[in-house]
Design an enzyme around this catalytic site. Structure first.
Site, short mmCIF file in Angstrom:
data_model
loop_
_atom_site.label_atom_id
_atom_site.label_comp_id
_atom_site.label_asym_id
_atom_site.label_seq_id
_atom_site.Cartn_x
_atom_site.Cartn_y
_atom_site.Cartn_z
N LYS A 80 80.97 -74.63 -102.22
CA LYS A 80 81.78 -75.78 -101.83
C LYS A 80 81.43 -76.16 -100.40
O LYS A 80 81.23 -75.29 -99.53
CB LYS A 80 83.26 -75.40 -101.95
N SER A 155 90.66 -79.32 -104.93
CA SER A 155 89.65 -79.94 -104.10
C SER A 155 88.23 -79.44 -104.36
O SER A 155 87.27 -79.97 -103.81
CB SER A 155 89.99 -79.73 -102.63
N ILE A 176 93.75 -73.36 -101.83
CA ILE A 176 94.92 -73.16 -100.97
C ILE A 176 96.22 -73.47 -101.71
O ILE A 176 97.28 -73.00 -101.34
CB ILE A 176 94.81 -74.01 -99.68
N GLY A 178 95.73 -74.43 -105.40
CA GLY A 178 95.28 -74.61 -106.78
C GLY A 178 93.89 -75.20 -106.87
O GLY A 178 93.44 -75.59 -107.95
N SER A 179 93.18 -75.27 -105.76
CA SER A 179 91.93 -76.03 -105.68
C SER A 179 90.76 -75.44 -106.44
O SER A 179 89.73 -76.09 -106.60
CB SER A 179 91.53 -76.23 -104.21
#
Length: 463
Positions: A80, A155, A176, A178-179
């Site tokens: 990421k 995200s 943080i 559910g990302s």
């Protein structure tokens, strides 16, 4: 016939060992696969196929000598974009950030390089990682491979899209609220958020952790030996472990499993999601588990308190930017954050205190059950162009009711596909374990994947 790009880590390592496929040959096949998909889903940032060829060639030489660096030698991996890699900027998904090359690898990147992984790209995320969406003021709009008109979630948007499209077997996201799990649910992949500190991160802040996003449970489990090695830069980093991450067998007879079908607040659960999760719970019951209906751990007061705390915290992070830079932030995020300007210090602390209440509520529940099952997401899907499932900055967290409590309680949780909607979109089942019960979550996930056979009808590449 299985394509090379669909091979698991275990299958790839077997072929590298027997020399029926080299890391270079695999990478070149994957490169063509990515070229076919990327114009449609826009999952990648800082994609560097030339450097990937160089890394794959070095790995090919090591395998030819029978001397791989580590268990992930030659395995292509994406990170990421928020995870720093030396020499590359970390835009944080926003046009507001000055593009300064990172001085060093973050812990995850360092561990992967130590074991010979081929880091070939970063994956997209929304501004500051503060949306469950593929929408960003810096990156192109990321889309869901199952239906490009739909959102991949976030995200870890690009990571989920890349995994579902088969950009190699391993992608690393961060979480943080559910990302990792939210986009995993919406794209049909397996997303694992471990106990906090299990995978070292830098920078650390409340609720933040990182984990693997893969097509199979086994690929995620395999990566954990590398990712979970400690790093001094994370003050929460757990001691070295001797966990056999590939010991995935389990007998669940007599296990008490809580079934949570309401989040306590936020968006209501759609019928198709509820039905799929109930059907999944019946699989566990048929295997001998005791299914217990449990109440939500989250309240409206807790979620609103978290919203106030995060707004105040984030406004504090960006208030020092020039007006020009602040105005370049995605309008949805800027509008949400600006609400933090009027939150007093006392109210921000009161909001923070609600994270402690979440932790207490989660602890109370796990005094009664061994594991919890729930939906990952309350809804099936939403438009690719939307910033969130509500698309309303005044209601930013209505979709995270099932996922965010476990960040605050620091418990391991995973999302695994448990079916498809009538529209053909994936539905995620969340499996939550006790703190430090990381292997238990992986074992239960693996059992469920074995019962169902996992996803076999992955989206086909364009053309």
């Amino acid at each position: 016939m299985t394509e090379a790009t669909d091979l698991s880590i275990h299958e790839l390592k077997g072929k590298f060992t027997e020399k029926s496929l080299s890391p270079t040959e695999y990478w070149l096949a994957l490169e063509k696969h990515i070229e076919a998909w990327e114009p449609t889903i826009s999952a990648l940032y800082a994609y560097d196929p030339e450097d990937a060829r160089r890394q794959a060639a070095a790995s090919t030489e090591r395998w030819a000598k029978g001397a791989p660096l580590g268990p992930l030698d030659g395995i292509p991996v994406t990170l990421k974009e928020l995870i720093a890699t030396k020499g590359q900027p970390v835009p944080l998904g926003t046009a507001a950030v000055e593009l300064i090359p990172a001085a060093e690898d973050a812990p995850i990147a360092a561990r992967l390089r130590e074991d010979g992984a081929v880091i070939f790209a970063k994956t997209t995320c929304p501004d500051y990682g503060m949306l469950s969406s593929g929408l960003s003021s810096f990156h192109q709009l990321s889309r869901n491979p199952w239906d490009p008109s739909r959102n991949p979630g976030g995200s870890s948007a690009g990571a989920s899209a890349a995994a579902a499209a088969g950009y190699g077997p391993l992608h690393i996201g961060t979480d943080i609220g559910g990302s990792i799990r939210l986009p995993a649910g919406w794209t049909g992949i397996f997303g694992f958020k471990p106990s906090h500190g299990r995978i070292p991160i830098d920078p650390y802040y409340l609720g933040r952790c990182a984990g693997p996003m893969t097509r199979t449970v086994e690929d995620a489990a395999f990566s954990m030996a590398t990712l979970s090695r400690p790093d001094w830069r994370d003050c929460t980093s757990l001691p070295p472990n001797e966990i056999d991450w590939m010991d995935l067998g389990i007998d669940i007879r007599g296990m008490k499993i809580g079934l949570m079908l309401e989040a306590g607040c936020g968006l209501p659960v759609e019928d198709e999601v509820r039905d799929a999760v109930v059907a999944a719970a019946k699989r566990f019951e048929a295997a001998g588990a005791i299914i217990i209906d449990v109440a939500p751990v989250l309240t409206r007061q807790m979620l609103d308190g978290l919203d106030a705390f995060w707004r105040a915290r984030f406004w504090g992070d960006i208030v020092g930017l020039s007006e020009e830079r602040r105005n370049s932030i995605l309008p949805y995020i800027h509008s949400w954050a600006k609400g933090g300007a009027d939150i007093s210090g006392v109210d921000a602390v009161r909001g923070f205190n609600q994270t402690i209440e979440m932790r207490r509520s989660c602890g109370r529940l796990f005094a009664e059950v061994d594991v919890v099952l729930s939906p990952t997401n309350p809804i099936v899907s939403y438009s690719a162009e939307w910033a969130s499932p509500t698309n309303d900055p005044a209601l930013p967290f209505e979709h995270i009711g099932f996922t965010v409590p476990w960040n605050m309680s620091e418990q391991p949780a995973a999302s695994i596909n448990c079916g498809f909607s009538r529209s053909g979109m994936p539905i995620g089942l969340q499996i939550i374990g006790p703190r430090f019960g990381d292997l238990l979550v992986l074992k239960l996930s693996n059992a469920y994947e074995t019962w169902t056979g996992g996803v076999t009808n992955w989206p086909k590449r364009p053309g």
